[in-house]
Design an enzyme around this catalytic site. Sequence first.
Site, PDB file in Angstrom:
ATOM      1  N   MET A   1     -22.458  88.750 -81.709  1.00  0.00           N
ATOM      2  CA  MET A   1     -22.349  88.677 -83.164  1.00  0.00           C
ATOM      3  C   MET A   1     -23.151  89.783 -83.842  1.00  0.00           C
ATOM      4  O   MET A   1     -24.071  90.354 -83.247  1.00  0.00           O
ATOM      5  CB  MET A   1     -22.856  87.326 -83.655  1.00  0.00           C
ATOM      6  CG  MET A   1     -22.074  86.138 -83.127  1.00  0.00           C
ATOM      7  SD  MET A   1     -22.678  84.551 -83.760  1.00  0.00           S
ATOM      8  CE  MET A   1     -22.120  84.634 -85.469  1.00  0.00           C
ATOM      9  N   HIS A   2     -22.792  90.080 -85.107  1.00  0.00           N
ATOM     10  CA  HIS A   2     -23.595  90.889 -86.034  1.00  0.00           C
ATOM     11  C   HIS A   2     -23.613  92.390 -85.745  1.00  0.00           C
ATOM     12  O   HIS A   2     -23.913  93.189 -86.640  1.00  0.00           O
ATOM     13  CB  HIS A   2     -25.054  90.406 -86.079  1.00  0.00           C
ATOM     14  CG  HIS A   2     -25.230  88.927 -86.125  1.00  0.00           C
ATOM     15  ND1 HIS A   2     -24.610  88.134 -87.070  1.00  0.00           N
ATOM     16  CD2 HIS A   2     -25.946  88.088 -85.335  1.00  0.00           C
ATOM     17  CE1 HIS A   2     -24.959  86.872 -86.872  1.00  0.00           C
ATOM     18  NE2 HIS A   2     -25.752  86.811 -85.823  1.00  0.00           N
TER      19      HIS A   2
ATOM     20  N   ASP B   1     -19.395  84.944 -80.159  1.00  0.00           N
ATOM     21  CA  ASP B   1     -19.721  84.301 -78.881  1.00  0.00           C
ATOM     22  C   ASP B   1     -20.335  82.913 -79.039  1.00  0.00           C
ATOM     23  O   ASP B   1     -19.954  81.965 -78.352  1.00  0.00           O
ATOM     24  CB  ASP B   1     -20.601  85.203 -78.016  1.00  0.00           C
ATOM     25  CG  ASP B   1     -21.878  85.685 -78.699  1.00  0.00           C
ATOM     26  OD1 ASP B   1     -22.156  85.276 -79.852  1.00  0.00           O
ATOM     27  OD2 ASP B   1     -22.606  86.475 -78.072  1.00  0.00           O
TER      28      ASP B   1
END
Length: 253
Positions: free
Chosen positions: A76-77, A235
């Site tokens: 992520m991110h 995820d």
Amino acid sequence: MDVYLGLDIGTTNIKMILADGEGKVIESRSSPLGISAPGHGWAEQDPEDWWTGVTELLSSVPGKVRVAGIGLSGQMHTLVPVDREGRVLRKAILWCDQRTAAECAEAEALLGGESRVVEMTGNLIYPGFTLPKILWIRKHEPEIYRKIATCYIAKDYIGWRLTGERATEWSDASGSACWDVSARKWRSDLLSALGVDEGWLPPVKGSAEIRGILRPELARRFGWGETKVICGGADNAVSAFGLGVASPGDCMI
């Protein structure tokens, strides 16, 4: 035999599974990744290393099967800035990178404080999130910032390489710090206040929606025909769903 392929763009490796129509895993493989730390608290990866790992894994699929669909998940991110030609402008800044503390504080102040930020997006602005990484590039790498055309998160960059379609989905958008999780849309007033071009953010689809069809040159290379690529999810979100966390009150440790 038709099979379904899952790809996870992880932090330490790329993971692939093959499953049949009943969800039974037939095979799983992985390709290792390295992380660079060019500054204190920094964490970066070259997206080309992801693509190399992905294509090596896809090339290893047994010739006796046909991949009918590909699902995506990933870290992520993580920010991948690309230009109008789709060229990656710098190494990806990972989810665990901590360089953006000042940008988080500045953005929060400009937006009216912590409670206002939560009201706008449903989240705080954390150093690991995607938006403050964009603000960091604007401050420290203006020559790169001026060339940005799209800001991808890890799996969505790979999705673009697979299909040619710009897209993300709800779960990764929710970890960007500029997505309104209640209204399910980019928060235009937040982006405008911070001077970030909303056009840089891909269209957002549902996680189970079809992102696109595998590029013809890749379909020919792997011999699969018209393989659908599903948007997938972040995820942690798909891990929770896989464990059965799907209703209010469910949790996992």
